[in-house]
Design a protein around this motif. Structure first.
Motif, PDB file in Angstrom:
ATOM      1  N   THR A 127       7.120  10.872   1.421  1.00 20.68           N
ATOM      2  CA  THR A 127       8.286  10.074   1.796  1.00 20.68           C
ATOM      3  C   THR A 127       9.513  10.517   1.011  1.00 20.68           C
ATOM      4  O   THR A 127       9.396  11.246   0.022  1.00 20.68           O
ATOM      5  N   ARG A 128      10.673  10.062   1.464  1.00 22.20           N
ATOM      6  CA  ARG A 128      11.959  10.260   0.787  1.00 22.20           C
ATOM      7  C   ARG A 128      12.281  11.736   0.536  1.00 22.20           C
ATOM      8  O   ARG A 128      12.849  12.097  -0.493  1.00 22.20           O
ATOM      9  N   LEU A 129      11.934  12.593   1.496  1.00 22.51           N
ATOM     10  CA  LEU A 129      12.283  14.008   1.365  1.00 22.51           C
ATOM     11  C   LEU A 129      13.777  14.171   1.587  1.00 22.51           C
ATOM     12  O   LEU A 129      14.317  13.717   2.600  1.00 22.51           O
ATOM     13  N   VAL A 130      14.451  14.824   0.660  1.00 20.55           N
ATOM     14  CA  VAL A 130      15.903  14.945   0.715  1.00 20.55           C
ATOM     15  C   VAL A 130      16.336  16.278   0.126  1.00 20.55           C
ATOM     16  O   VAL A 130      15.717  16.800  -0.804  1.00 20.55           O
ATOM     17  N   ILE A 131      17.400  16.845   0.701  1.00 18.82           N
ATOM     18  CA  ILE A 131      17.990  18.095   0.212  1.00 18.82           C
ATOM     19  C   ILE A 131      19.491  17.878   0.033  1.00 18.82           C
ATOM     20  O   ILE A 131      20.158  17.308   0.903  1.00 18.82           O
ATOM     21  N   SER A 132      20.029  18.347  -1.070  1.00 18.32           N
ATOM     22  CA  SER A 132      21.435  18.134  -1.402  1.00 18.32           C
ATOM     23  C   SER A 132      22.366  18.933  -0.496  1.00 18.32           C
ATOM     24  O   SER A 132      22.070  20.079  -0.127  1.00 18.32           O
ATOM     25  N   ASP A 133      23.514  18.353  -0.169  1.00 20.81           N
ATOM     26  CA  ASP A 133      24.544  19.071   0.583  1.00 20.81           C
ATOM     27  C   ASP A 133      25.194  20.180  -0.240  1.00 20.81           C
ATOM     28  O   ASP A 133      25.970  20.973   0.293  1.00 20.81           O
ATOM     29  N   ALA A 134      24.883  20.219  -1.540  1.00 21.28           N
ATOM     30  CA  ALA A 134      25.397  21.311  -2.372  1.00 21.28           C
ATOM     31  C   ALA A 134      24.798  22.649  -1.961  1.00 21.28           C
ATOM     32  O   ALA A 134      25.361  23.709  -2.261  1.00 21.28           O
ATOM     33  N   LEU A 135      23.656  22.612  -1.283  1.00 18.38           N
ATOM     34  CA  LEU A 135      23.060  23.833  -0.726  1.00 18.38           C
ATOM     35  C   LEU A 135      23.639  24.020   0.668  1.00 18.38           C
ATOM     36  O   LEU A 135      23.311  23.267   1.592  1.00 18.38           O
ATOM     37  N   THR A 145       0.874  -1.174   0.000  1.00 20.16           N
ATOM     38  CA  THR A 145       0.000   0.000   0.000  1.00 20.16           C
ATOM     39  C   THR A 145       0.913   1.226   0.000  1.00 20.16           C
ATOM     40  O   THR A 145       1.607   1.468  -0.976  1.00 20.16           O
ATOM     41  N   TYR A 146       0.895   2.004   1.072  1.00 20.57           N
ATOM     42  CA  TYR A 146       1.879   3.081   1.217  1.00 20.57           C
ATOM     43  C   TYR A 146       2.748   2.761   2.426  1.00 20.57           C
ATOM     44  O   TYR A 146       2.442   1.845   3.208  1.00 20.57           O
ATOM     45  N   MET A 147       3.855   3.469   2.584  1.00 14.96           N
ATOM     46  CA  MET A 147       4.876   3.045   3.528  1.00 14.96           C
ATOM     47  C   MET A 147       4.365   2.935   4.963  1.00 14.96           C
ATOM     48  O   MET A 147       4.577   1.912   5.634  1.00 14.96           O
ATOM     49  N   LEU A 148       3.693   3.963   5.474  1.00 17.17           N
ATOM     50  CA  LEU A 148       3.259   3.948   6.868  1.00 17.17           C
ATOM     51  C   LEU A 148       2.182   2.898   7.119  1.00 17.17           C
ATOM     52  O   LEU A 148       2.132   2.284   8.190  1.00 17.17           O
ATOM     53  N   ARG A 149       1.323   2.658   6.148  1.00 15.79           N
ATOM     54  CA  ARG A 149       0.302   1.623   6.320  1.00 15.79           C
ATOM     55  C   ARG A 149       0.942   0.237   6.326  1.00 15.79           C
ATOM     56  O   ARG A 149       0.534  -0.645   7.094  1.00 15.79           O
TER      57      ARG A 149
END
Length: 224
Positions: free
Chosen positions: A113-121, A81-85
């Protein structure tokens, strides 16, 4: 920075952006945090990257610097289903089943889900701009599909960052410690409303409610 949004039907319109997002996920979740998730030498991709998933990415000078995935809590693809379910059902070994106290399955609630920010910032201003772009994009996706609320499993640090930007984030359930990276996690929830900055940009200009003072004219007091 620019926000792009897509699903499997149209990610080809954005060149290698989807693949670059998977590569950024591998750098952060596998190389840095040491998560035991499916990956190869270049990218991370799991069982929830399917045609029922939607994506909100942020580009800087054409390069992917952040992003996240979203899907409805009614989503089903194969046995998942979705991750938390799935975690609630005991299907995911690294997420305790008690992370949610109630099972959620409604088109009005979407999971991020999978929220990510690059270390380039490297500056706080850049990372805030990127996070705002990602989440406003998730809100755009959710509202377009009739959703009213977002939930996610994330670190408590993200909850503080989102509140500072102006999102009404609250905790849903108890915290737990992730044995893979040592961080404290919890399910977060927020209404599908844009950040403070975007709400100010789209707010209509208020029409003055006070009565205008009548100016005298040359005809006042005139006689025949």
């Amino acid at each position: 920075m620019d926000n792009i949004r897509f699903d499997f039907s149209d990610f080809h319109r954005y060149g290698s952006a989807f693949y670059d997002f998977l590569a950024l996920r591998k750098q952060v979740f596998v190389d840095q945090l040491g998560w035991d998730v499916p990956h190869n030498a270049k990218v991370e991709m799991d069982q929830y990257d399917t045609p029922v998933a939607h994506y909100s990415l942020v580009l800087k000078h054409g390069q992917v610097v952040g992003g996240a995935r979203a899907m409805a809590t009614t989503a089903i693809w194969g046995t998942h289903t979705y991750m938390l379910r799935d975690a609630y059902s005991g299907k995911l070994p690294h997420i305790p089943s008690h992370v949610m106290s109630v099972e959620i399955a409604t088109p009005h609630v979407w999971e991020c889900t999978r929220l990510v920010i690059s270390d380039a910032l490297t500056t706080a201003a850049e990372r805030t701009e990127c996070l705002t772009g990602i989440v406003d994009g998730l809100v755009e996706i959710t509202r377009a599909e009739g959703g009213e609320e977002l939930i996610c499993l994330s670190s408590l640090a993200l909850m503080r960052a989102l509140r500072q930007i102006g999102y009404e984030v609250s905790r849903l359930g108890e915290t737990y410690r992730n044995d893979e990276d040592g961080r404290q996690y919890a399910v977060l929830r927020m209404p599908a409303e844009y950040s403070r900055a975007r709400q100010r940009r789209i707010a209509p200009i208020p029409f003055p409610t006070h009565r205008l003072r009548a100016e005298p004219t040359f005809l006042q007091g005139a006689t025949a």
